[in-house]
Design an enzyme around this catalytic site. Structure first.
Site, mmCIF file in Angstrom:
data_model
loop_
_atom_site.group_PDB
_atom_site.id
_atom_site.type_symbol
_atom_site.label_atom_id
_atom_site.label_comp_id
_atom_site.label_asym_id
_atom_site.label_seq_id
_atom_site.Cartn_x
_atom_site.Cartn_y
_atom_site.Cartn_z
ATOM 1 N N HIS A 101 0.872 -1.192 0.000
ATOM 2 C CA HIS A 101 0.000 0.000 0.000
ATOM 3 C C HIS A 101 0.903 1.234 0.000
ATOM 4 O O HIS A 101 1.493 1.576 1.019
ATOM 5 C CB HIS A 101 -0.892 0.011 1.245
ATOM 6 N N ARG B 228 1.800 8.939 -6.823
ATOM 7 C CA ARG B 228 1.327 10.082 -7.618
ATOM 8 C C ARG B 228 1.759 9.973 -9.080
ATOM 9 O O ARG B 228 1.723 8.912 -9.655
ATOM 10 C CB ARG B 228 1.811 11.411 -7.032
ATOM 11 N N HIS C 291 -4.283 -0.198 6.203
ATOM 12 C CA HIS C 291 -3.768 0.660 7.281
ATOM 13 C C HIS C 291 -4.678 0.689 8.502
ATOM 14 O O HIS C 291 -5.207 1.723 8.868
ATOM 15 C CB HIS C 291 -3.488 2.084 6.771
ATOM 16 N N ASP D 49 1.568 2.885 3.350
ATOM 17 C CA ASP D 49 0.719 4.053 3.085
ATOM 18 C C ASP D 49 1.578 5.301 2.889
ATOM 19 O O ASP D 49 1.107 6.426 3.103
ATOM 20 C CB ASP D 49 -0.301 4.267 4.202
ATOM 21 N N HIS E 97 3.667 14.458 0.091
ATOM 22 C CA HIS E 97 3.011 15.775 0.018
ATOM 23 C C HIS E 97 4.104 16.839 0.027
ATOM 24 O O HIS E 97 4.925 16.852 0.949
ATOM 25 C CB HIS E 97 2.074 15.986 1.212
ATOM 26 N N ALA F 92 -2.562 18.536 4.876
ATOM 27 C CA ALA F 92 -2.725 17.408 3.961
ATOM 28 C C ALA F 92 -2.479 16.117 4.723
ATOM 29 O O ALA F 92 -1.537 16.031 5.514
ATOM 30 C CB ALA F 92 -1.750 17.540 2.804
HETATM 31 C C1 NCD Z 1 -3.266 9.180 1.448
HETATM 32 C C2 NCD Z 1 -2.715 10.081 0.359
HETATM 33 O O1 NCD Z 1 -2.121 11.130 0.675
HETATM 34 O O2 NCD Z 1 -2.862 9.746 -0.810
HETATM 35 N N1 NCD Z 1 -3.308 9.904 2.687
HETATM 36 C C3 NCD Z 1 -3.305 9.358 3.924
HETATM 37 O O3 NCD Z 1 -3.487 10.095 4.882
HETATM 38 N N2 NCD Z 1 -3.078 8.081 4.129
HETATM 39 C C4 NCD Z 1 -4.587 8.665 1.057
HETATM 40 C C5 NCD Z 1 -5.057 7.532 1.911
HETATM 41 O O4 NCD Z 1 -4.515 6.440 1.869
HETATM 42 O O5 NCD Z 1 -5.999 7.752 2.670
HETATM 43 ZN ZN ZN Z 2 -3.262 5.102 1.371
#
Ligand code: NCD
Ligand code: ZN
Length: 360
Positions: free
Chosen positions: A12, A16, A187, A259, A263, A273
């Protein structure tokens, strides 16, 4: 103290697009990642299986080819889930599975997290034949298990929160209606979710991130460490302990999914974010969370390197990497004239307890 493991899978992660994709793929290769599951919340999102990208949607076929190019073919395997929307239908699932490109579908709570405004409520797919088609074709469901639209105590309370709600009210119903559907609870952050997965059948698994194994909401709040702000939010110590017990149990249903989410701007004038960036540093953080030693190295290897690819039917790597208990520092990731700040740098602890070296 030094341990060698087969290269691992991150099941996971968010990469981008454009120059961010190139940089984040490299940071995954740097940390001895053998293969990835690359989430489809790109802009536009990956909501079709085959064909060319358009301005409205991307396809698994095209995004996967782009990830392969960016990694110079160095990953053993790349999975791109299909982003479930109100336009997803059973026929797409059937055809997608037949093409060999569709291995899994991602449910994101509508408006619940970064680039998630395209999703429909989970009931949609329970009722419109999509989950049935997935179950029939052996397509895995990746669930971001949070109820959307809650607020106050229901969203984040000591004994109730959006994830808790989701695992009490929806997931048991999905499992009951689609007993053969393979599900990865993504997650997970709560004792409720960890207990649910533990007690469910072998078709139900879960990914756990390094930040949820290491930190609680106290770490986020003390000094407002917004680099730790991700969704689902870090929870309480009882939850962290339940996740740690699940991960270190060596049980086949729990595996790594960082995850990691890049950003370039975390805190803004009106918010923050969601997403922690753990490219370059994830195995080191997992080792720290396990307090890796001789007694749990087998459980660690199961969690990081073996359980995930086995659940997805991916091949294991015969290349290795070494983790050594020795401090290691990482610079921020430069992308053009912007920076992506790794979680630990952002939390003011530039030095990691474990260092990683690759053997290739
Ligand atoms: C993820 C993202 O920035 O794409 N952000 C996050 O907080 N985990 C999206 C996601 O998995 O919820
Ligand atoms: Zn995610």
């Amino acid at each position: 103290m030094k341990f060698t493991f087969p290269k691992w899978y991150d099941l996971h992660a968010h990469f981008r697009q454009d120059n961010i994709l190139t940089a984040t793929i490299q940071s995954h290769l740097n940390m001895a990642c053998a293969g990835i599951l690359a989430m489809p919340n790109t802009k536009p999102p990956v909501t079709r299986v085959t064909g060319e990208n358009t301005n409205q949607y991307w396809t698994i076929e095209s995004y996967k080819a782009e990830l392969e190019r960016a990694s110079n073919g160095q990953f053993l395997d790349i999975i791109v889930p299909l982003y479930l929307t109100k336009d997803t239908n059973a026929e797409m699932i059937k055809e997608g599975a037949k093409s060999g490109l569709l291995k899994s579908c991602k449910y994101s709570p509508p408006h619940g997290t970064t680039n998630s405004e395209f999703g429909a409520p989970i009931k949609t797919y329970m009722e419109n034949g999509v989950f049935q088609a997935m179950s029939d074709a052996g397509v895995i469901l990746n669930i971001h298990g949070e109820e959307h639209g809650l607020s106050g105590e229901d969203y984040f309370g000591e004994n109730s929160n959006a994830e808790d709600y989701f695992y009490k009210n929806y997931v048991p119903e999905i499992v009951k209606q689609f007993p053969n559907l393979k599900i990865v609870c993504e997650h997970i952050t709560t004792k409720t979710a960890a207990d649910f997965v533990q007690n469910a059948g072998d078709n139900i698994a879960a990914t756990i991130t390094p930040q949820h194994l290491l930190y609680t909401v106290a770490d986020l709040l003390q000094g407002l460490k917004y680099h730790l702000y991700c969704l689902p939010l870090v929870k309480f110590e009882k939850d962290r302990q339940a996740l740690l017990n699940a991960a270190t149990s060596g049980h086949a249903k729990f595996f790594a999914g960082t995850d990691s989410a890049p950003h370039t701007t975390k805190a803004t004038e009106c918010g923050c974010a969601a997403g922690c960036f753990t490219g370059d540093i994830a195995p080191q953080l997992y080792a720290e969370s396990f307090d890796l030693d001789e007694s749990n190295k087998e459980a660690f290897e199961n969690f990081l390197c073996l359980n995930g690819p086995k659940f997805y039917g991916l091949s294991l790597s015969d290349e290795t990497f070494t983790l050594e208990k020795m401090p290691q520092e990482f610079p921020n990731l430069k992308v053009g004239n912007q920076e992506i700040i790794p979680l630990t740098n952002g939390m003011g602890r530039p030095s990691l307890a474990w260092s990683l070296s690759k053997h290739d």
